[in-house]
Design a protein around this motif. Sequence first.
Motif, PDB file in Angstrom:
ATOM      1  N   GLY A  42      43.768 -10.131  -2.165  1.00 14.53           N
ATOM      2  CA  GLY A  42      44.825  -9.738  -3.155  1.00 14.53           C
ATOM      3  C   GLY A  42      44.936 -10.972  -4.054  1.00 14.53           C
ATOM      4  N   LYS A  43      44.096 -11.740  -4.496  1.00 13.45           N
ATOM      5  CA  LYS A  43      43.957 -12.873  -5.541  1.00 13.45           C
ATOM      6  C   LYS A  43      42.798 -12.931  -6.489  1.00 13.45           C
ATOM      7  CE  LYS A  43      46.729 -16.047  -2.871  1.00 13.45           C
ATOM      8  NZ  LYS A  43      46.623 -17.554  -2.546  1.00 13.45           N
ATOM      9  N   GLU A  44      43.231 -13.355  -7.647  1.00 15.47           N
ATOM     10  CA  GLU A  44      41.801 -13.378  -8.577  1.00 15.47           C
ATOM     11  C   GLU A  44      40.962 -14.531  -8.235  1.00 15.47           C
ATOM     12  OE1 GLU A  44      43.772 -10.718 -11.045  1.00 15.47           O
ATOM     13  OE2 GLU A  44      41.987 -11.941 -11.763  1.00 15.47           O
ATOM     14  N   ARG A  45      39.782 -13.985  -8.881  1.00 16.47           N
ATOM     15  CA  ARG A  45      38.549 -15.133  -8.467  1.00 16.47           C
ATOM     16  C   ARG A  45      39.150 -16.424  -9.082  1.00 16.47           C
ATOM     17  NH1 ARG A  45      33.756 -13.685 -12.077  1.00 16.47           N
ATOM     18  NH2 ARG A  45      34.879 -14.942 -13.478  1.00 16.47           N
ATOM     19  N   GLU A  46      38.737 -17.621  -8.389  1.00 12.83           N
ATOM     20  CA  GLU A  46      39.274 -18.806  -8.650  1.00 12.83           C
ATOM     21  C   GLU A  46      37.970 -19.871  -8.651  1.00 12.83           C
ATOM     22  OE1 GLU A  46      42.054 -22.456  -6.366  1.00 12.83           O
ATOM     23  OE2 GLU A  46      41.177 -20.603  -5.289  1.00 12.83           O
ATOM     24  N   PHE A  47      37.866 -20.584  -9.611  1.00 20.78           N
ATOM     25  CA  PHE A  47      36.870 -21.686  -9.922  1.00 20.78           C
ATOM     26  C   PHE A  47      37.093 -22.837  -8.762  1.00 20.78           C
ATOM     27  CE2 PHE A  47      34.120 -24.775 -11.457  1.00 20.78           C
ATOM     28  CZ  PHE A  47      34.694 -25.870 -11.450  1.00 20.78           C
ATOM     29  N   VAL A  48      36.228 -23.035  -8.181  1.00 20.23           N
ATOM     30  CA  VAL A  48      35.952 -24.160  -7.057  1.00 20.23           C
ATOM     31  C   VAL A  48      35.218 -25.385  -7.515  1.00 20.23           C
ATOM     32  CG1 VAL A  48      35.194 -24.797  -4.835  1.00 20.23           C
ATOM     33  CG2 VAL A  48      36.139 -22.419  -5.232  1.00 20.23           C
ATOM     34  N   ALA A  49      34.044 -25.472  -7.997  1.00 23.00           N
ATOM     35  CA  ALA A  49      33.394 -26.453  -8.547  1.00 23.00           C
ATOM     36  C   ALA A  49      32.206 -26.096  -9.074  1.00 23.00           C
ATOM     37  CB  ALA A  49      32.816 -27.361  -7.075  1.00 23.00           C
ATOM     38  N   ALA A  50      31.778 -26.927 -10.119  1.00 16.81           N
ATOM     39  CA  ALA A  50      30.480 -26.720 -10.855  1.00 16.81           C
ATOM     40  C   ALA A  50      29.723 -28.135 -10.891  1.00 16.81           C
ATOM     41  CB  ALA A  50      30.786 -26.216 -12.116  1.00 16.81           C
ATOM     42  N   ILE A  51      28.355 -27.776 -11.119  1.00 16.88           N
ATOM     43  CA  ILE A  51      27.366 -29.125 -11.141  1.00 16.88           C
ATOM     44  C   ILE A  51      26.336 -28.668 -12.352  1.00 16.88           C
ATOM     45  CG2 ILE A  51      25.883 -28.069  -9.534  1.00 16.88           C
ATOM     46  CD1 ILE A  51      25.424 -31.211  -8.425  1.00 16.88           C
ATOM     47  N   SER A  52      26.050 -29.920 -13.229  1.00 12.13           N
ATOM     48  CA  SER A  52      24.933 -29.604 -14.230  1.00 12.13           C
ATOM     49  C   SER A  52      23.736 -29.554 -13.674  1.00 12.13           C
ATOM     50  CB  SER A  52      25.077 -31.169 -15.089  1.00 12.13           C
ATOM     51  OG  SER A  52      24.745 -32.150 -14.200  1.00 12.13           O
ATOM     52  N   SER A  54      20.832 -31.192 -13.945  1.00 10.01           N
ATOM     53  CA  SER A  54      20.402 -32.648 -13.575  1.00 10.01           C
ATOM     54  C   SER A  54      21.033 -32.820 -11.975  1.00 10.01           C
ATOM     55  CB  SER A  54      20.482 -33.659 -14.314  1.00 10.01           C
ATOM     56  OG  SER A  54      21.737 -34.123 -14.559  1.00 10.01           O
ATOM     57  N   GLY A  55      22.209 -32.459 -11.947  1.00 17.29           N
ATOM     58  CA  GLY A  55      23.093 -32.784 -10.783  1.00 17.29           C
ATOM     59  C   GLY A  55      23.868 -34.011 -11.205  1.00 17.29           C
ATOM     60  N   GLY A  56      23.868 -34.599 -12.406  1.00 21.21           N
ATOM     61  CA  GLY A  56      24.508 -35.850 -12.689  1.00 21.21           C
ATOM     62  C   GLY A  56      25.942 -35.737 -12.825  1.00 21.21           C
ATOM     63  N   SER A  57      26.460 -34.507 -13.063  1.00 22.71           N
ATOM     64  CA  SER A  57      27.792 -34.344 -13.711  1.00 22.71           C
ATOM     65  C   SER A  57      28.398 -33.220 -12.734  1.00 22.71           C
ATOM     66  CB  SER A  57      28.310 -33.887 -15.063  1.00 22.71           C
ATOM     67  OG  SER A  57      27.596 -35.240 -15.881  1.00 22.71           O
ATOM     68  N   THR A  58      29.545 -33.319 -12.146  1.00 19.34           N
ATOM     69  CA  THR A  58      30.287 -32.229 -11.529  1.00 19.34           C
ATOM     70  C   THR A  58      31.654 -32.075 -11.852  1.00 19.34           C
ATOM     71  OG1 THR A  58      31.053 -33.969  -9.717  1.00 19.34           O
ATOM     72  CG2 THR A  58      28.828 -32.819  -9.468  1.00 19.34           C
ATOM     73  N   ASP A  59      32.216 -30.974 -11.688  1.00 19.55           N
ATOM     74  CA  ASP A  59      33.450 -30.745 -11.570  1.00 19.55           C
ATOM     75  C   ASP A  59      34.144 -29.871 -10.453  1.00 19.55           C
ATOM     76  OD1 ASP A  59      32.329 -29.837 -14.704  1.00 19.55           O
ATOM     77  OD2 ASP A  59      34.431 -30.960 -14.971  1.00 19.55           O
ATOM     78  N   HIS A  60      35.378 -30.364  -9.856  1.00 18.32           N
ATOM     79  CA  HIS A  60      35.837 -29.873  -8.785  1.00 18.32           C
ATOM     80  C   HIS A  60      37.405 -29.236  -9.079  1.00 18.32           C
ATOM     81  CE1 HIS A  60      32.704 -32.067  -7.181  1.00 18.32           C
ATOM     82  NE2 HIS A  60      32.642 -31.211  -6.195  1.00 18.32           N
ATOM     83  N   VAL A  64      40.741 -28.428  -4.227  1.00 17.13           N
ATOM     84  CA  VAL A  64      39.729 -28.893  -3.480  1.00 17.13           C
ATOM     85  C   VAL A  64      39.225 -30.227  -3.877  1.00 17.13           C
ATOM     86  CG1 VAL A  64      38.993 -26.776  -3.425  1.00 17.13           C
ATOM     87  CG2 VAL A  64      37.644 -27.980  -4.938  1.00 17.13           C
ATOM     88  N   LYS A  65      39.871 -31.104  -4.741  1.00 13.76           N
ATOM     89  CA  LYS A  65      39.046 -32.263  -5.020  1.00 13.76           C
ATOM     90  C   LYS A  65      39.438 -33.231  -3.632  1.00 13.76           C
ATOM     91  CE  LYS A  65      39.545 -32.892  -9.964  1.00 13.76           C
ATOM     92  NZ  LYS A  65      40.349 -33.409 -11.010  1.00 13.76           N
ATOM     93  N   GLY A  66      38.713 -34.107  -3.263  1.00 14.66           N
ATOM     94  CA  GLY A  66      38.750 -34.997  -2.204  1.00 14.66           C
ATOM     95  C   GLY A  66      38.346 -34.251  -1.017  1.00 14.66           C
ATOM     96  N   ARG A  67      38.039 -33.084  -0.881  1.00 10.50           N
ATOM     97  CA  ARG A  67      37.786 -32.284   0.538  1.00 10.50           C
ATOM     98  C   ARG A  67      36.479 -31.588   0.298  1.00 10.50           C
ATOM     99  NH1 ARG A  67      40.680 -27.986   2.092  1.00 10.50           N
ATOM    100  NH2 ARG A  67      41.368 -27.350  -0.094  1.00 10.50           N
ATOM    101  N   PHE A  68      36.268 -31.142  -0.790  1.00 12.64           N
ATOM    102  CA  PHE A  68      34.841 -30.208  -1.233  1.00 12.64           C
ATOM    103  C   PHE A  68      33.919 -31.111  -2.135  1.00 12.64           C
ATOM    104  CE2 PHE A  68      36.555 -25.649  -0.812  1.00 12.64           C
ATOM    105  CZ  PHE A  68      37.351 -26.083   0.513  1.00 12.64           C
ATOM    106  N   GLN A  82      29.908 -28.809   0.233  1.00 12.03           N
ATOM    107  CA  GLN A  82      30.352 -29.212   1.338  1.00 12.03           C
ATOM    108  C   GLN A  82      31.817 -29.159   1.627  1.00 12.03           C
ATOM    109  OE1 GLN A  82      28.684 -30.536   4.164  1.00 12.03           O
ATOM    110  NE2 GLN A  82      30.572 -30.790   5.286  1.00 12.03           N
ATOM    111  N   MET A  83      32.285 -28.603   2.694  1.00 13.68           N
ATOM    112  CA  MET A  83      33.796 -28.240   2.581  1.00 13.68           C
ATOM    113  C   MET A  83      34.224 -28.991   3.966  1.00 13.68           C
ATOM    114  SD  MET A  83      34.055 -24.188   1.417  1.00 13.68           S
ATOM    115  CE  MET A  83      33.216 -23.882   3.166  1.00 13.68           C
ATOM    116  N   ASN A  84      35.124 -29.830   3.600  1.00 10.25           N
ATOM    117  CA  ASN A  84      36.082 -30.558   4.941  1.00 10.25           C
ATOM    118  C   ASN A  84      37.197 -30.388   4.837  1.00 10.25           C
ATOM    119  OD1 ASN A  84      33.280 -31.713   5.364  1.00 10.25           O
ATOM    120  ND2 ASN A  84      33.712 -33.359   3.853  1.00 10.25           N
TER     121      ASN A  84
END
Length: 123
Positions: A42-52, A54-60, A64-68, A82-84
């Motif tokens: 029942g909800k819209e699609r939601e961004f969770v995380a992204a990575i460049s 090379s793996g050198g840059s990420t967005d969360h 989910v910050k601090g957990r994923f 990884q989801m904690n």
Amino acid sequence: QVQLVESGGGLVQVGGSLRLSCVASGRTFSSYAMGWFRRAPGKEREFVAAISGSGGSTDHADSVKGRFAISRDNAKNTVYLQMNSLKPEDTAVYYCAAGRMRSAVVRGDTNAWGQGTQVTVSS
């Protein structure tokens, strides 16, 4: 065009952990930025995380910050999530996506999507 296959979803209790994987086809995996999105019922699609690429840059996402944590292994053509400390509100179908730039992936401007994997967090 890259093809994506997710795995690792399942049923987990509140506070538990899961690691999602997304395997990409092709030889140019490292040229793609990768991302994870989710859609709850029942909800819209939601961004969770992204990575460049090379793996050198990420967005969360703030939710989910601090957990994923997103990561990638270019030698295995695989991106992980990884989801904690999972919460009931994390219940959703999780999708892997590929795009040319991390900033584009964050806004959903992508070249390919996986079929999704269900994550259910029970309270």
